[in-house]
Design a protein around this motif. Structure first.
Motif, PDB file in Angstrom:
ATOM      1  N   ARG A 126      37.621  42.504  25.662  1.00 35.41           N
ATOM      2  CA  ARG A 126      37.300  43.252  26.878  1.00 35.41           C
ATOM      3  C   ARG A 126      37.013  42.278  28.027  1.00 35.41           C
ATOM      4  O   ARG A 126      37.465  42.490  29.163  1.00 35.41           O
ATOM      5  CB  ARG A 126      36.096  44.154  26.655  1.00 35.41           C
ATOM      6  CG  ARG A 126      35.664  44.890  27.926  1.00 35.41           C
ATOM      7  CD  ARG A 126      34.351  45.630  27.731  1.00 35.41           C
ATOM      8  NE  ARG A 126      34.469  46.678  26.746  1.00 35.41           N
ATOM      9  CZ  ARG A 126      33.462  47.470  26.384  1.00 35.41           C
ATOM     10  NH1 ARG A 126      32.262  47.298  26.938  1.00 35.41           N
ATOM     11  NH2 ARG A 126      33.634  48.416  25.480  1.00 35.41           N
ATOM     12  N   ALA A 127      36.279  41.211  27.729  1.00 37.00           N
ATOM     13  CA  ALA A 127      35.985  40.213  28.757  1.00 37.00           C
ATOM     14  C   ALA A 127      37.269  39.551  29.260  1.00 37.00           C
ATOM     15  O   ALA A 127      37.411  39.267  30.459  1.00 37.00           O
ATOM     16  CB  ALA A 127      35.026  39.168  28.205  1.00 37.00           C
ATOM     17  N   LEU A 128      38.218  39.322  28.358  1.00 38.16           N
ATOM     18  CA  LEU A 128      39.494  38.741  28.782  1.00 38.16           C
ATOM     19  C   LEU A 128      40.273  39.700  29.679  1.00 38.16           C
ATOM     20  O   LEU A 128      40.938  39.276  30.627  1.00 38.16           O
ATOM     21  CB  LEU A 128      40.322  38.369  27.553  1.00 38.16           C
ATOM     22  CG  LEU A 128      39.922  37.070  26.854  1.00 38.16           C
ATOM     23  CD1 LEU A 128      40.658  36.924  25.540  1.00 38.16           C
ATOM     24  CD2 LEU A 128      40.193  35.882  27.753  1.00 38.16           C
ATOM     25  N   GLY A 129      40.213  40.985  29.384  1.00 36.49           N
ATOM     26  CA  GLY A 129      40.843  41.957  30.272  1.00 36.49           C
ATOM     27  C   GLY A 129      40.223  41.930  31.656  1.00 36.49           C
ATOM     28  O   GLY A 129      40.923  42.038  32.671  1.00 36.49           O
ATOM     29  N   ASP A 130      38.884  41.760  31.719  1.00 35.76           N
ATOM     30  CA  ASP A 130      38.217  41.664  33.018  1.00 35.76           C
ATOM     31  C   ASP A 130      38.596  40.372  33.736  1.00 35.76           C
ATOM     32  O   ASP A 130      38.728  40.351  34.967  1.00 35.76           O
ATOM     33  CB  ASP A 130      36.700  41.737  32.831  1.00 35.76           C
ATOM     34  CG  ASP A 130      36.244  43.108  32.340  1.00 35.76           C
ATOM     35  OD1 ASP A 130      36.943  44.095  32.636  1.00 35.76           O
ATOM     36  OD2 ASP A 130      35.209  43.189  31.663  1.00 35.76           O
ATOM     37  N   LEU A 131      38.758  39.288  32.976  1.00 35.63           N
ATOM     38  CA  LEU A 131      39.218  38.037  33.575  1.00 35.63           C
ATOM     39  C   LEU A 131      40.603  38.215  34.193  1.00 35.63           C
ATOM     40  O   LEU A 131      40.879  37.707  35.292  1.00 35.63           O
ATOM     41  CB  LEU A 131      39.250  36.942  32.519  1.00 35.63           C
ATOM     42  CG  LEU A 131      39.896  35.615  32.939  1.00 35.63           C
ATOM     43  CD1 LEU A 131      39.084  34.940  34.034  1.00 35.63           C
ATOM     44  CD2 LEU A 131      40.054  34.682  31.740  1.00 35.63           C
ATOM     45  N   ALA A 132      41.485  38.944  33.490  1.00 40.62           N
ATOM     46  CA  ALA A 132      42.818  39.204  34.039  1.00 40.62           C
ATOM     47  C   ALA A 132      42.723  39.981  35.344  1.00 40.62           C
ATOM     48  O   ALA A 132      43.464  39.720  36.302  1.00 40.62           O
ATOM     49  CB  ALA A 132      43.663  39.972  33.019  1.00 40.62           C
ATOM     50  N   SER A 133      41.800  40.927  35.425  1.00 42.24           N
ATOM     51  CA  SER A 133      41.610  41.691  36.665  1.00 42.24           C
ATOM     52  C   SER A 133      41.174  40.772  37.800  1.00 42.24           C
ATOM     53  O   SER A 133      41.635  40.912  38.936  1.00 42.24           O
ATOM     54  CB  SER A 133      40.570  42.794  36.453  1.00 42.24           C
ATOM     55  OG  SER A 133      41.014  43.720  35.476  1.00 42.24           O
ATOM     56  N   ASP A 134      40.282  39.830  37.498  1.00 42.04           N
ATOM     57  CA  ASP A 134      39.863  38.872  38.519  1.00 42.04           C
ATOM     58  C   ASP A 134      41.046  38.029  38.986  1.00 42.04           C
ATOM     59  O   ASP A 134      41.202  37.761  40.186  1.00 42.04           O
ATOM     60  CB  ASP A 134      38.770  37.962  37.963  1.00 42.04           C
ATOM     61  CG  ASP A 134      37.410  38.643  37.920  1.00 42.04           C
ATOM     62  OD1 ASP A 134      37.321  39.803  38.376  1.00 42.04           O
ATOM     63  OD2 ASP A 134      36.449  38.028  37.425  1.00 42.04           O
ATOM     64  N   GLY A 135      41.888  37.589  38.048  1.00 39.87           N
ATOM     65  CA  GLY A 135      43.052  36.798  38.421  1.00 39.87           C
ATOM     66  C   GLY A 135      43.997  37.556  39.320  1.00 39.87           C
ATOM     67  O   GLY A 135      44.511  37.016  40.317  1.00 39.87           O
ATOM     68  N   ARG A 136      44.225  38.827  39.006  1.00 42.33           N
ATOM     69  CA  ARG A 136      45.104  39.633  39.859  1.00 42.33           C
ATOM     70  C   ARG A 136      44.470  39.875  41.221  1.00 42.33           C
ATOM     71  O   ARG A 136      45.171  39.950  42.237  1.00 42.33           O
ATOM     72  CB  ARG A 136      45.430  40.951  39.154  1.00 42.33           C
ATOM     73  CG  ARG A 136      46.409  40.802  37.996  1.00 42.33           C
ATOM     74  CD  ARG A 136      46.889  42.149  37.501  1.00 42.33           C
ATOM     75  NE  ARG A 136      45.805  42.886  36.864  1.00 42.33           N
ATOM     76  CZ  ARG A 136      45.545  42.835  35.557  1.00 42.33           C
ATOM     77  NH1 ARG A 136      46.280  42.070  34.765  1.00 42.33           N
ATOM     78  NH2 ARG A 136      44.564  43.542  35.039  1.00 42.33           N
ATOM     79  N   ARG A 137      43.137  39.997  41.266  1.00 42.36           N
ATOM     80  CA  ARG A 137      42.459  40.193  42.540  1.00 42.36           C
ATOM     81  C   ARG A 137      42.631  38.964  43.437  1.00 42.36           C
ATOM     82  O   ARG A 137      42.891  39.079  44.634  1.00 42.36           O
ATOM     83  CB  ARG A 137      40.980  40.483  42.292  1.00 42.36           C
ATOM     84  CG  ARG A 137      40.221  40.914  43.535  1.00 42.36           C
ATOM     85  CD  ARG A 137      38.789  41.268  43.209  1.00 42.36           C
ATOM     86  NE  ARG A 137      38.719  42.407  42.301  1.00 42.36           N
ATOM     87  CZ  ARG A 137      38.137  42.387  41.108  1.00 42.36           C
ATOM     88  NH1 ARG A 137      37.569  41.287  40.671  1.00 42.36           N
ATOM     89  NH2 ARG A 137      38.120  43.465  40.353  1.00 42.36           N
ATOM     90  N   ILE A 138      42.514  37.778  42.844  1.00 40.35           N
ATOM     91  CA  ILE A 138      42.731  36.556  43.623  1.00 40.35           C
ATOM     92  C   ILE A 138      44.188  36.479  44.087  1.00 40.35           C
ATOM     93  O   ILE A 138      44.472  36.104  45.232  1.00 40.35           O
ATOM     94  CB  ILE A 138      42.357  35.317  42.781  1.00 40.35           C
ATOM     95  CG1 ILE A 138      40.864  35.339  42.449  1.00 40.35           C
ATOM     96  CG2 ILE A 138      42.719  34.037  43.515  1.00 40.35           C
ATOM     97  CD1 ILE A 138      40.443  34.263  41.459  1.00 40.35           C
ATOM     98  N   ALA A 139      45.114  36.848  43.209  1.00 38.50           N
ATOM     99  CA  ALA A 139      46.536  36.820  43.586  1.00 38.50           C
ATOM    100  C   ALA A 139      46.807  37.773  44.739  1.00 38.50           C
ATOM    101  O   ALA A 139      47.541  37.441  45.681  1.00 38.50           O
ATOM    102  CB  ALA A 139      47.400  37.177  42.378  1.00 38.50           C
TER     103      ALA A 139
END
Length: 713
Positions: A281-294
Motif C-alpha cells: 500500500r505504501a508503494l502504491g502511495d509512493l507511485a501516486s507521489d511520483g505521478r504528482r511530481i510528473a
C-alpha cells in the motif's frame, strides 16, 4: 522463430507511445506553405524551399531549444552552400564518382558526433546527391537555390522554435517527468504483487526492460539539463530546482530497487499477508507521489498537495505480528529493513514534492534536503570538436569503416546510374545511403523495411495518380502524407517509410510533370537495396557476434566494480557508488543494444540464444542485488563484505575474460563466502542477500558455459 519471421515481426512492430502530432504538423507546414507559394506564384524553383523545409524538419529530434536551433541552423547554412556549389557540379562521370565518394564518406563520418549529427549527415549526403544529379544551370540559378534553401530552413526553424511557445526548460521538464513516471510505474507494479494463490511467485520487476528504460530516461534528462544550462553560468532558481528533481529521481531508483529485492527475499506465508499488504500500500502511495511530481513538471502547475501515506503502518503491523507470537529472525530482519527503506523513500518523496511545488514560483530551496546533487550533475560538459575525430580516425573504428563503406557504395551507385543512364537514378544512391548502417544486421533489416515500404508506398502513389491528376489535390495529399509520416515516425519506422515514399514520389511527379514515376521509384529502390546489402557483405563486414562478447565482458566488469565500491563505501549515497551504479547501467544498455542487433543477423535456431539472454538478465540482476546490499550499508551494524567481494571479483573476472576469448570459463571456485562481522539480526539479512548473489553468479557461470558456437567461433 525463423529469420524471415523475425524481420516480419520487426517490420510490423509498433513502439509504445503517442504520435508526434506537433512534429507532424510543423513538417506539413514547413513543406506545404512553400509549395503552395510556388503554385500560387508560378515559381517552380520555390520547390527547393519546400525541400529545405522538409530536410530541416527531419533533423528536428526535439530536446533543448539550443541544441535544436544549432542543428537546424547548421543544416540550413550547409544546405545553402551545397545549393550554391551546384552551379559548379556539371562534372564528367569520373569526377562525379570521386565527388560522391568524398562527400558521402565525409557526411557518414558525422555519425561520430552522435545520433543527431549522424542524421544530419544522412540528410546532407542525400541533398548533395540530388544537387549533383540536378545541378544549377549557372551561378544565378545556384544563388536562387541557395537563397530559397535559406528561406525554407529559416521557415522550418521559425515554426519549430518560435511559433510554438519558446520555453527553454520545457524539454528538460518533460524529460525529468518521464523519469518520475517510470519510477511510479515500477512502484505501482510491485504494489500489485499477489499476496497468495498460484501467482504468489512474483514476477521480477528489475529486468532489462524496466531498469533499462529508467536509466535511458535519466541519461536523456541529464543530457537535456546539461545542454539547457550551458552558457547559464551561476544560474540559480529554476535550473537548480530541476537539478534537484533529476537527482531525486536517481535517488529514488536504488532505494526502490533495494525494497523490491527485500520483498522478494522476505517470507510470504499467510501470517505475513497483512504486513506485506501495508508495504505494498505504501508503494502504491509512493507511485501516486511520483505521478504528482510528473504532472507538476508536465503541466507547470503547483504540486502543493498533501501526501497522506504513512510508513508507521508497516511498523505497527510488524509489532502486531510480534504480539501474536515469535517472529523468525529472518522475517523480522527483512520486514524491518523494508520499513527502513520505505521511511527513506517517504523522506525523499516529501522533499521532492516540496521542490516541485516551488518550481513555478522560483522560491528558495527547502533546507536540509535529503537529496544532494552529485558532483558534475547538470553541469555543461566541455566538448572538443576534435575528440570524436581522433577517437574514430582509424580502421578499428566501426564509424570510420561505415563512412568509408558508405562513400564507396555511393560512388559505385553513381558510376552504375551514369553508365546505364537511369531515369531519376539518384534514388538508387539515396537508397544506398539510407539503407547502409554501421552494423550488418541493421543494414539487412533497414533494407527490407525500405524495400517493403517503397513497394507499398509507390503502389499508394500510383493509385492516387490514377484516381486524380489535379495538382491542387496532389499538393494537399503530399502535405497530409508528410504530416502523418512524421507523426508516426517515433512509433514505426516501417509506417514512416510507407507514408514518406508516396509523398516523395508525388513531389517529384509534381515537379517534373511525369506521372509514371512510381514504377521507376520501385526499381531504383530495389537496385539501391541490392547494392547496399552487397556492400555490407563485401566491404569490411562487421557482424555483431564479433562485438557482442566485448560488450558483455564490459558489463560483467562493471558489475564487479560496482560491488567493490559498495563493499568499501559507508553509504549508497557516496559519489563513487552512484557513479559505479550509473556506469553499470550504461554498460548494460550497450550490451542489450548489441544483443538486439545480434538478433537481426542471427541465422541459427532461436533456442541457442537462451543462454545469451540469461547472461544479460542475470548480469542486471546481479547489479540489482548489489544495490540491495548498498542500501544495507546505512544500517548501524555493517557486515564485512570483503569475502564476498573477493569471490565475486574472481568469478566475474574469469567470466568476462572467457567471454572475450570465446572459451568455456573455468569451474567456479569452491567455498561460497558469507558476510561477516554484523549483529545477528543484520547477519541474517546480509547472509540471505549474499546467498542470492552467489546463486546469481552460478546462473551467470552456467549461461557462459552454454553460449552458442556462433558466438564462440
Amino acid at each position: 522463430m525463423s529469420s524471415l519471421r523475425r524481420h516480419l515481426v520487426s517490420f510490423l512492430h509498433v513502439e509504445p507511445g503517442r504520435p508526434a502530432l506537433g512534429a507532424g504538423l510543423r513538417a506539413a507546414l514547413a513543406v506545404g506553405v512553400p509549395m503552395v507559394a510556388a503554385a500560387v506564384l508560378h515559381l517552380p524553383a520555390a520547390t527547393w524551399m519546400g525541400m529545405a523545409g522538409l530536410f530541416v524538419a527531419l533533423v528536428d529530434r526535439g530536446g533543448p531549444y539550443r541544441e535544436r536551433a544549432l542543428t537546424m541552423g547548421t543544416l540550413t547554412v550547409l544546405g545553402a552552400w551545397v545549393s550554391l556549389g551546384s552551379a559548379f557540379l556539371h562534372l564528367p562521370s569520373w569526377a562525379a564518382v570521386v565527388v560522391t565518394l568524398c562527400w558521402v564518406a565525409a557526411c557518414g563520418f558525422l555519425r561520430s558526433y552522435g545520433d543527431t549529427p549522424g542524421l544530419m549527415g544522412v540528410v546532407l549526403a542525400n541533398y548533395g546527391v540530388v544537387s549533383l544529379a540536378l545541378p544549377a544551370k549557372d551561378l544565378s540559378e545556384a544563388l536562387v537555390r541557395g537563397g530559397l534553401f535559406l528561406v525554407g530552413g529559416a521557415w522550418a526553424m521559425l515554426l519549430a522554435l518560435l511559433l510554438w511557445p519558446l520555453r527553454p526548460y520545457r524539454p528538460v521538464r518533460l524529460a525529468i517527468a518521464r523519469c518520475y513516471r517510470e519510477v511510479a510505474a515500477r512502484a505501482d507494479a510491485v504494489s500489485r504483487w499477489p499476496l497468495s494463490g498460484p501467482d504468489a511467485q512474483v514476477p521480477h520487476e528489475n529486468g532489462p526492460g524496466s531498469q533499462g528504460r529508467v536509466r535511458q530516461q535519466l541519461e536523456a534528462a541529464r543530457a537535456a539539463l546539461a545542454s539547457t544550462r550551458r552558457g547559464r553560468a551561476g544560474e540559480s532558481g529554476r535550473g537548480e530546482h530541476m537539478l534537484v528533481l533529476l537527482e531525486g529521481a536517481d535517488a529514488l531508483l536504488p532505494a526502490l530497487t533495494a525494497l523490491t529485492e527485500t520483498l522478494e527475499l522476505a517470507p510470504r506465508e499467510p501470517r505475513y499477508h497483512a504486513l506485506r499488504a501495508e508495504v505494498q500500500r505504501a508503494l502504491g502511495d509512493l507511485a501516486s507521489d511520483g505521478r504528482r511530481i510528473a504532472r507538476a513538471l508536465e503541466k507547470e502547475w503547483d504540486a502543493r498537495e498533501s501526501s497522506s501515506w504513512d510508513v508507521e503502518r508497516v511498523h505497527r503491523a510488524l509489532s502486531a505480528l510480534d504480539a501474536e507470537g515469535e517472529v523468525p529472525m529472518q522475517a523480522r530482519a527483512a520486514y524491518a529493513h523494508a520499513g527502513g527503506l520505505l521511511r527513506r523513500l517517504r523522506e525523499y518523496s516529501r522533499a521532492l514534492l516540496d521542490v516541485a511545488a516551488r518550481l513555478e514560483e522560483g522560491g528558495p530551496m527547502p533546507a536540509d534536503l535529503p537529496v544532494v546533487p552529485g558532483p558534475g550533475v547538470g553541469a555543461a560538459p566541455k566538448r572538443s570538436w576534435l575528440g570524436p575525430l581522433r577517437d574514430n580516425l582509424g580502421t578499428g573504428s566501426v564509424i570510420f569503416r561505415h563512412a568509408l563503406r558508405l562513400g564507396i557504395a555511393a560512388a559505385l551507385a553513381t558510376a552504375l546510374i551514369r553508365g546505364l543512364g537511369l531515369n531519376h537514378g539518384y534514388w538508387v544512391i539515396i537508397t544506398v545511403i539510407v539503407v547502409l548502417q554501421p552494423y550488418s544486421g541493421l543494414t539487412f533489416q533497414r533494407g527490407l523495411q525500405r524495400a517493403a515500404g517503397t513497394l507499398l508506398g509507390a503502389a499508394l502513389a500510383a493509385g492516387l495518380v490514377a484516381l486524380v491528376k489535379d495538382p491542387g489535390i496532389i499538393l494537399l495529399a503530399i502535405v497530409v502524407l508528410f504530416a502523418i509520416a512524421i507523426s508516426v515516425q517515433p512509433l514505426s519506422l516501417s509506417a514512416f517509410q510507407v507514408l514518406l515514399t508516396p509523398a516523395l514520389v508525388l513531389l517529384a511527379e509534381l515537379q517534373s510533370g511525369d506521372w509514371d514515376l512510381a514504377g521507376v521509384r520501385i526499381l531504383n529502390t530495389l537496385l539501391g537495396g541490392v547494392l547496399a546489402l552487397a556492400s555490407a557483405r563485401l566491404l569490411w563486414p562487421s557482424p555483431e557476434h564479433l562485438r557482442f562478447p566485448e560488450q558483455v565482458a564490459s558489463a560483467l566488469r562493471a558489475d564487479r566494480d560496482y560491488l567493490r565500491q559498495v563493499a568499501t563505501a559507508r553509504s549508497d549515497a557516496e559519489p563513487a557508488v552512484r557513479e559505479a551504479r550509473r556506469r553499470l547501467g550504461l554498460e548494460l544498455l550497450s550490451a542489450e543494444a548489441s544483443f538486439q542487433r545480434l538478433l537481426a543477423e542471427w541465422r541459427g535456431p532461436a533456442r541457442q540464444l537462451e543462454p545469451v539472454m540469461a547472461l544479460l538478465t542475470y548480469a542486471r540482476r546481479f547489479g540489482t542485488a548489489v544495490t540491495a546490499l548498498a542500501a544495507s550499508r546505512r544500517m548501524e551494524d555493517v557486515p564485512d563484505l570483503s569475502p564476498v567481494t573477493r569471490y565475486a571479483g574472481r568469478v566475474l573476472d574469469e567470466l568476462a575474460t572467457a567471454v572475450e576469448q570465446r572459451r568455456v570459463p573455468a569451474p567456479l571456485p569452491p567455498g561460497a563466502p558469507l558476510a561477516e562481522g554484523a549483529s545477528p539480526g543484520a547477519d541474517v539479512l546480509s547472509r540471505t542477500q549474499v546467498e542470492r548473489l552467489v546463486r546469481q553468479l552460478s546462473v551467470l557461470h552456467h549461461a557462459a558455459e552454454r553460449l552458442p558456437p556462433g558466438l564462440l567461433a
